[in-house]
Write a protein that holds these residues in place. Structure first.
Motif, PDB file in Angstrom:
ATOM      1  N   ASP A 115      93.704  -7.138  39.334  1.00 46.43           N
ATOM      2  CA  ASP A 115      93.559  -8.439  39.984  1.00 46.43           C
ATOM      3  C   ASP A 115      94.675  -9.381  39.538  1.00 46.43           C
ATOM      4  OD1 ASP A 115      92.766 -10.910  41.006  1.00 46.43           O
ATOM      5  OD2 ASP A 115      90.634 -10.534  40.631  1.00 46.43           O
ATOM      6  N   PRO A 116      95.619  -9.722  40.419  1.00 45.52           N
ATOM      7  CA  PRO A 116      96.725 -10.608  40.040  1.00 45.52           C
ATOM      8  C   PRO A 116      96.266 -12.010  39.646  1.00 45.52           C
ATOM      9  CG  PRO A 116      96.719 -10.224  42.410  1.00 45.52           C
ATOM     10  CD  PRO A 116      95.725  -9.267  41.821  1.00 45.52           C
ATOM     11  N   ARG A 117      95.047 -12.371  39.995  1.00 47.76           N
ATOM     12  CA  ARG A 117      94.549 -13.699  39.611  1.00 47.76           C
ATOM     13  C   ARG A 117      94.308 -13.802  38.111  1.00 47.76           C
ATOM     14  NH1 ARG A 117      89.453 -14.271  43.435  1.00 47.76           N
ATOM     15  NH2 ARG A 117      89.185 -12.162  42.567  1.00 47.76           N
ATOM     16  N   LEU A 118      94.274 -12.661  37.410  1.00 43.31           N
ATOM     17  CA  LEU A 118      94.069 -12.658  35.964  1.00 43.31           C
ATOM     18  C   LEU A 118      95.391 -12.686  35.196  1.00 43.31           C
ATOM     19  CD1 LEU A 118      91.202 -10.020  35.798  1.00 43.31           C
ATOM     20  CD2 LEU A 118      90.985 -12.482  35.436  1.00 43.31           C
ATOM     21  N   ARG A 119      96.493 -12.897  35.897  1.00 43.29           N
ATOM     22  CA  ARG A 119      97.797 -12.981  35.240  1.00 43.29           C
ATOM     23  C   ARG A 119      97.901 -14.213  34.333  1.00 43.29           C
ATOM     24  NH1 ARG A 119     102.669 -11.644  39.518  1.00 43.29           N
ATOM     25  NH2 ARG A 119     102.023  -9.504  40.068  1.00 43.29           N
ATOM     26  N   GLU A 120      98.896 -14.144  33.445  1.00 45.02           N
ATOM     27  CA  GLU A 120      99.272 -15.289  32.632  1.00 45.02           C
ATOM     28  C   GLU A 120      99.788 -16.402  33.544  1.00 45.02           C
ATOM     29  OE1 GLU A 120      98.923 -17.227  30.211  1.00 45.02           O
ATOM     30  OE2 GLU A 120      99.630 -15.897  28.618  1.00 45.02           O
ATOM     31  N   LYS A 121      99.863 -17.616  33.026  1.00 43.12           N
ATOM     32  CA  LYS A 121     100.467 -18.713  33.767  1.00 43.12           C
ATOM     33  C   LYS A 121     101.924 -18.389  34.060  1.00 43.12           C
ATOM     34  CE  LYS A 121     101.899 -22.895  32.221  1.00 43.12           C
ATOM     35  NZ  LYS A 121     102.959 -23.357  33.162  1.00 43.12           N
ATOM     36  N   SER A 122     102.352 -18.651  35.282  1.00 44.97           N
ATOM     37  CA  SER A 122     103.743 -18.421  35.632  1.00 44.97           C
ATOM     38  C   SER A 122     104.620 -19.532  35.062  1.00 44.97           C
ATOM     39  CB  SER A 122     103.910 -18.367  37.154  1.00 44.97           C
ATOM     40  OG  SER A 122     105.290 -18.350  37.491  1.00 44.97           O
ATOM     41  N   TYR A 123     105.741 -19.127  34.473  1.00 36.77           N
ATOM     42  CA  TYR A 123     106.718 -20.090  33.957  1.00 36.77           C
ATOM     43  C   TYR A 123     107.954 -20.164  34.841  1.00 36.77           C
ATOM     44  CZ  TYR A 123     103.936 -20.817  29.808  1.00 36.77           C
ATOM     45  OH  TYR A 123     102.903 -21.166  28.956  1.00 36.77           O
ATOM     46  N   GLY A 124     107.836 -19.700  36.074  1.00 36.31           N
ATOM     47  CA  GLY A 124     108.899 -19.884  37.048  1.00 36.31           C
ATOM     48  C   GLY A 124     110.242 -19.347  36.589  1.00 36.31           C
ATOM     49  N   GLU A 125     111.272 -20.172  36.660  1.00 39.11           N
ATOM     50  CA  GLU A 125     112.633 -19.749  36.340  1.00 39.11           C
ATOM     51  C   GLU A 125     112.811 -19.367  34.872  1.00 39.11           C
ATOM     52  OE1 GLU A 125     115.574 -22.532  37.580  1.00 39.11           O
ATOM     53  OE2 GLU A 125     115.030 -22.422  39.704  1.00 39.11           O
ATOM     54  N   ALA A 126     111.866 -19.723  34.025  1.00 44.00           N
ATOM     55  CA  ALA A 126     111.994 -19.427  32.599  1.00 44.00           C
ATOM     56  C   ALA A 126     111.627 -17.979  32.265  1.00 44.00           C
ATOM     57  CB  ALA A 126     111.104 -20.366  31.782  1.00 44.00           C
ATOM     58  N   GLU A 127     110.913 -17.319  33.153  1.00 42.49           N
ATOM     59  CA  GLU A 127     110.392 -15.989  32.831  1.00 42.49           C
ATOM     60  C   GLU A 127     111.509 -14.978  32.586  1.00 42.49           C
ATOM     61  OE1 GLU A 127     107.792 -15.452  36.119  1.00 42.49           O
ATOM     62  OE2 GLU A 127     106.243 -16.716  35.246  1.00 42.49           O
ATOM     63  N   GLY A 128     111.400 -14.270  31.472  1.00 44.93           N
ATOM     64  CA  GLY A 128     112.399 -13.282  31.102  1.00 44.93           C
ATOM     65  C   GLY A 128     113.607 -13.866  30.406  1.00 44.93           C
ATOM     66  N   ARG A 129     113.702 -15.187  30.349  1.00 46.84           N
ATOM     67  CA  ARG A 129     114.808 -15.845  29.642  1.00 46.84           C
ATOM     68  C   ARG A 129     114.438 -16.057  28.176  1.00 46.84           C
ATOM     69  NH1 ARG A 129     118.600 -18.699  33.009  1.00 46.84           N
ATOM     70  NH2 ARG A 129     118.009 -18.684  35.222  1.00 46.84           N
ATOM     71  N   PRO A 130     115.424 -16.314  27.318  1.00 44.09           N
ATOM     72  CA  PRO A 130     115.111 -16.596  25.917  1.00 44.09           C
ATOM     73  C   PRO A 130     114.158 -17.776  25.779  1.00 44.09           C
ATOM     74  CG  PRO A 130     117.459 -16.181  26.184  1.00 44.09           C
ATOM     75  CD  PRO A 130     116.877 -16.267  27.575  1.00 44.09           C
ATOM     76  N   GLN A 131     113.250 -17.685  24.820  1.00 44.40           N
ATOM     77  CA  GLN A 131     112.296 -18.768  24.593  1.00 44.40           C
ATOM     78  C   GLN A 131     113.012 -20.097  24.385  1.00 44.40           C
ATOM     79  OE1 GLN A 131     108.843 -18.568  24.709  1.00 44.40           O
ATOM     80  NE2 GLN A 131     108.909 -20.801  24.546  1.00 44.40           N
ATOM     81  N   ALA A 132     114.186 -20.068  23.749  1.00 38.30           N
ATOM     82  CA  ALA A 132     114.947 -21.299  23.508  1.00 38.30           C
ATOM     83  C   ALA A 132     115.342 -21.980  24.813  1.00 38.30           C
ATOM     84  CB  ALA A 132     116.182 -20.989  22.664  1.00 38.30           C
ATOM     85  N   TRP A 133     115.577 -21.183  25.861  1.00 39.80           N
ATOM     86  CA  TRP A 133     115.932 -21.747  27.172  1.00 39.80           C
ATOM     87  C   TRP A 133     114.782 -22.606  27.686  1.00 39.80           C
ATOM     88  CZ3 TRP A 133     114.290 -21.972  32.190  1.00 39.80           C
ATOM     89  CH2 TRP A 133     115.225 -22.255  33.174  1.00 39.80           C
ATOM     90  N   LEU A 134     113.553 -22.073  27.564  1.00 39.66           N
ATOM     91  CA  LEU A 134     112.378 -22.831  27.992  1.00 39.66           C
ATOM     92  C   LEU A 134     112.149 -24.040  27.093  1.00 39.66           C
ATOM     93  CD1 LEU A 134     109.765 -23.260  29.616  1.00 39.66           C
ATOM     94  CD2 LEU A 134     108.658 -21.576  28.130  1.00 39.66           C
ATOM     95  N   ASP A 135     112.294 -23.868  25.795  1.00 40.08           N
ATOM     96  CA  ASP A 135     112.026 -24.958  24.858  1.00 40.08           C
ATOM     97  C   ASP A 135     112.909 -26.176  25.135  1.00 40.08           C
ATOM     98  OD1 ASP A 135     110.172 -23.327  23.650  1.00 40.08           O
ATOM     99  OD2 ASP A 135     111.482 -22.751  21.985  1.00 40.08           O
ATOM    100  N   ARG A 136     114.139 -25.946  25.565  1.00 39.71           N
ATOM    101  CA  ARG A 136     115.051 -27.066  25.840  1.00 39.71           C
ATOM    102  C   ARG A 136     114.645 -27.853  27.080  1.00 39.71           C
ATOM    103  NH1 ARG A 136     119.006 -23.150  24.417  1.00 39.71           N
ATOM    104  NH2 ARG A 136     119.447 -22.769  26.624  1.00 39.71           N
ATOM    105  N   ARG A 137     113.901 -27.238  27.973  1.00 36.37           N
ATOM    106  CA  ARG A 137     113.568 -27.867  29.251  1.00 36.37           C
ATOM    107  C   ARG A 137     112.104 -28.283  29.361  1.00 36.37           C
ATOM    108  NH1 ARG A 137     117.485 -24.329  29.434  1.00 36.37           N
ATOM    109  NH2 ARG A 137     119.243 -24.578  30.895  1.00 36.37           N
ATOM    110  N   PHE A 138     111.280 -27.734  28.526  1.00 34.94           N
ATOM    111  CA  PHE A 138     109.837 -27.932  28.642  1.00 34.94           C
ATOM    112  C   PHE A 138     109.452 -29.384  28.375  1.00 34.94           C
ATOM    113  CE2 PHE A 138     105.432 -27.782  27.112  1.00 34.94           C
ATOM    114  CZ  PHE A 138     104.836 -27.046  28.137  1.00 34.94           C
TER     115      PHE A 138
END
Length: 210
Positions: free
Chosen positions: A81-104
């Motif tokens: 069931d795809p409804r049980l997926r994690e929250k989507s992080y859009g363009e951040a997915e698969g990128r380094p965590q630091a990339w998300l941290d700078r924009r979050f």
């Protein structure tokens, strides 16, 4: 008594690579695969052999790989069931965590938190994630089976629990039920009052090799 077991997938490649998970389709590491087998054995020991059991899982690979040993050991056919997926992080997915941290952009301490824009293009709001997880859990609980297993993600676990206790979506902005990867959360509903309780949150005793 109805019992719902919620398994959070164990260590996956995005954990060790330091990249953002979300809908990024990472897979279990070798350690994660061993932990998934231990979770399956723990569930087998807790559920009576004659019981009717249902198994539901996020369709992302790391959850499928967690659900497969459970299905094999208990003789079940998983529902992906795809409804049980994690929250989507859009363009951040698969990128380094630091990339998300700078924009979050973190949510405010008060005020609107569920529809808060986190500043990442394509990312789901907390409200959108909660709505789909609640809908999935409501459908799962419409079955009369007394033993059900959900395999999901650490972030989504919060909304499985809020759906279980019928917590209003609009009031879930501050809810957070943290659990370690590979853990089992146990939820019970009694047959008399039909009260629902959180019996055990994030149990990891089965992950101890000893």
């Amino acid at each position: 008594m109805r019992t719902l077991y919620v398994v959070t997938h164990p260590e996956a490649t995005h954990h060790v690579e330091g990249v953002v998970g979300g809908w990024h389709d990472s897979e279990l590491t070798a350690a994660g695969t061993r932990a998934a087998a231990r979770a399956a054995r723990a569930l087998r020991s807790r559920i009576p052999p004659e019981a009717e059991v249902e198994l539901y899982s996020s369709d992302l690979r790391r959850c499928r790989q967690t659900a497969e040993p459970v299905a094999s050991l208990l003789g079940l056919r998983p529902v992906w069931d795809p409804r049980l997926r994690e929250k989507s992080y859009g363009e951040a997915e698969g990128r380094p965590q630091a990339w998300l941290d700078r924009r979050f952009v973190p949510p405010p301490a008060t005020g609107e938190r569920m529809d808060h824009d986190e500043g990442v293009p394509g990312a789901e709001t907390k409200a959108a994630c909660a709505r789909r997880v609640h809908a999935a859990v409501d459908d799962i609980l419409s079955s009369p089976a007394e033993h059900q297993i959900i395999v999901t993600h650490g972030g989504s676990l919060t909304f499985v629990v809020t759906a279980w206790i019928k917590f209003p979506l609009e009031a879930a902005g501050h809810a957070a039920f943290g659990a370690a990867p590979g853990s089992i959360t146990t939820l019970h509903e009694d047959d008399y009052f039909h009260n629902r309780r959180l019996a055990a949150l994030g149990d990891t005793r089965h992950l101890d090799p000893a």
